[in-house]
Design a protein around this motif. Structure first.
Motif, PDB file in Angstrom:
ATOM      1  N   UNK A  66      44.802  61.545  47.233  1.00 55.08           N
ATOM      2  CA  UNK A  66      45.810  61.447  46.177  1.00 55.08           C
ATOM      3  C   UNK A  66      45.728  60.083  45.481  1.00 55.08           C
ATOM      4  N   UNK A  67      45.615  59.038  46.266  1.00 54.75           N
ATOM      5  CA  UNK A  67      45.545  57.695  45.683  1.00 54.75           C
ATOM      6  C   UNK A  67      44.238  57.482  44.937  1.00 54.75           C
ATOM      7  N   UNK A  68      43.176  58.094  45.421  1.00 55.24           N
ATOM      8  CA  UNK A  68      41.899  58.019  44.709  1.00 55.24           C
ATOM      9  C   UNK A  68      42.008  58.707  43.358  1.00 55.24           C
ATOM     10  N   UNK A  69      42.698  59.838  43.317  1.00 52.46           N
ATOM     11  CA  UNK A  69      42.926  60.529  42.037  1.00 52.46           C
ATOM     12  C   UNK A  69      43.692  59.660  41.051  1.00 52.46           C
ATOM     13  N   UNK A  70      44.705  58.962  41.534  1.00 57.07           N
ATOM     14  CA  UNK A  70      45.472  58.065  40.666  1.00 57.07           C
ATOM     15  C   UNK A  70      44.599  56.905  40.188  1.00 57.07           C
ATOM     16  N   UNK A  71      43.778  56.363  41.091  1.00 54.26           N
ATOM     17  CA  UNK A  71      42.884  55.260  40.714  1.00 54.26           C
ATOM     18  C   UNK A  71      41.879  55.719  39.662  1.00 54.26           C
ATOM     19  N   UNK A  72      41.397  56.950  39.780  1.00 54.35           N
ATOM     20  CA  UNK A  72      40.487  57.504  38.759  1.00 54.35           C
ATOM     21  C   UNK A  72      41.213  57.672  37.431  1.00 54.35           C
ATOM     22  N   UNK A  73      42.451  58.137  37.492  1.00 57.83           N
ATOM     23  CA  UNK A  73      43.273  58.295  36.284  1.00 57.83           C
ATOM     24  C   UNK A  73      43.446  56.949  35.569  1.00 57.83           C
ATOM     25  N   UNK A 107      41.291  54.706  35.604  1.00 56.96           N
ATOM     26  CA  UNK A 107      39.918  54.314  35.243  1.00 56.96           C
ATOM     27  C   UNK A 107      39.366  53.176  36.099  1.00 56.96           C
ATOM     28  N   UNK A 108      39.715  53.170  37.370  1.00 56.41           N
ATOM     29  CA  UNK A 108      39.163  52.181  38.292  1.00 56.41           C
ATOM     30  C   UNK A 108      37.767  52.621  38.700  1.00 56.41           C
ATOM     31  N   UNK A 109      36.746  51.798  38.445  1.00 55.46           N
ATOM     32  CA  UNK A 109      35.395  52.149  38.900  1.00 55.46           C
ATOM     33  C   UNK A 109      35.365  52.167  40.429  1.00 55.46           C
ATOM     34  N   UNK A 110      34.565  53.043  41.004  1.00 57.92           N
ATOM     35  CA  UNK A 110      34.481  53.181  42.471  1.00 57.92           C
ATOM     36  C   UNK A 110      35.887  53.321  43.051  1.00 57.92           C
ATOM     37  N   UNK A 111      36.615  54.298  42.532  1.00 61.40           N
ATOM     38  CA  UNK A 111      38.033  54.462  42.851  1.00 61.40           C
ATOM     39  C   UNK A 111      38.298  54.581  44.352  1.00 61.40           C
ATOM     40  N   UNK A 115      47.513  44.092  37.290  1.00 62.02           N
ATOM     41  CA  UNK A 115      46.763  44.143  36.029  1.00 62.02           C
ATOM     42  C   UNK A 115      46.104  45.510  35.810  1.00 62.02           C
ATOM     43  N   UNK A 116      45.556  46.093  36.861  1.00 66.23           N
ATOM     44  CA  UNK A 116      44.817  47.357  36.715  1.00 66.23           C
ATOM     45  C   UNK A 116      45.741  48.559  36.649  1.00 66.23           C
ATOM     46  N   UNK A 117      46.760  48.593  37.518  1.00 65.48           N
ATOM     47  CA  UNK A 117      47.565  49.800  37.637  1.00 65.48           C
ATOM     48  C   UNK A 117      48.898  49.747  36.911  1.00 65.48           C
ATOM     49  N   UNK A 118      49.401  48.588  36.632  1.00 71.92           N
ATOM     50  CA  UNK A 118      50.720  48.486  36.008  1.00 71.92           C
ATOM     51  C   UNK A 118      50.648  47.777  34.659  1.00 71.92           C
ATOM     52  N   UNK A 119      49.641  48.132  33.874  1.00 74.08           N
ATOM     53  CA  UNK A 119      49.431  47.526  32.552  1.00 74.08           C
ATOM     54  C   UNK A 119      50.399  48.154  31.547  1.00 74.08           C
ATOM     55  N   UNK A 120      51.655  47.728  31.655  1.00 73.23           N
ATOM     56  CA  UNK A 120      52.744  48.270  30.837  1.00 73.23           C
ATOM     57  C   UNK A 120      52.507  48.104  29.342  1.00 73.23           C
TER      58      UNK A 120
END
Length: 142
Positions: free
Chosen positions: A29-36, A38-42, A82-87
């Motif tokens: 689930x967390x990998x899916x969110x990381x892909x969403x 756009x984290x490389x090598x999620x 910075x990566x996940x909460x870029x409001x």
């Protein structure tokens, strides 16, 4: 004061220990969110951040290599902010507000982690003043 310090360490570390466990328990689930996001090598990113959160929290709670644990948390928290909460990229007002809150929370926790790191690394807090602990409180200064 030792009791207060230990309680504070455990309360501070609790969020990271539980988050680290969640990273592994909910890896897909967390990998899916990381892909969403756009984290490389999620998947690797989720595993690495989970490990940093888990170990950092455990180190601080136990009082073992506290400076290393705090540094691990600070690095992970700044990256997560910075990566996940870029409001600033959000257009929906509610989403923007929620991401801003999460961003600020991560930065505040990173700041607290850096304070812990600096106090231990500089020797401003000795092992005796740190309260009950397991082993050496400093990884970088022996």
């Amino acid at each position: 004061m030792d009791v207060v310090l230990v309680i504070g360490r455990i309360l501070f570390a609790f969020i990271f220990i539980t988050s680290g466990i969640a990273h592994f328990a909910k890896l897909e689930m967390m990998t899916g969110y990381a892909k969403y996001k756009k984290l490389p090598a999620a998947k690797l990113g989720v595993i690495a951040s989970g490990l940093f959160f888990l170990l950092g929290g455990i180190y601080i709670a136990l009082g073992f290599w506290v400076d290393l644990g705090a540094l691990m948390l600070a690095i992970t928290l700044v990256l997560a902010a910075v990566i996940f909460h870029n409001y600033w990229k959000e257009t929906d007002a509610t989403t923007k507000q929620n991401e801003m809150i999460a961003f600020n929370k991560d930065l505040a926790l990173a700041g607290a982690s850096l304070i812990i790191f600096a106090l231990i690394y500089s020797g401003a807090i000795s092992a005796d003043a740190f309260g009950p602990h397991v082993g050496n409180i400093s990884f970088f200064n022996k």
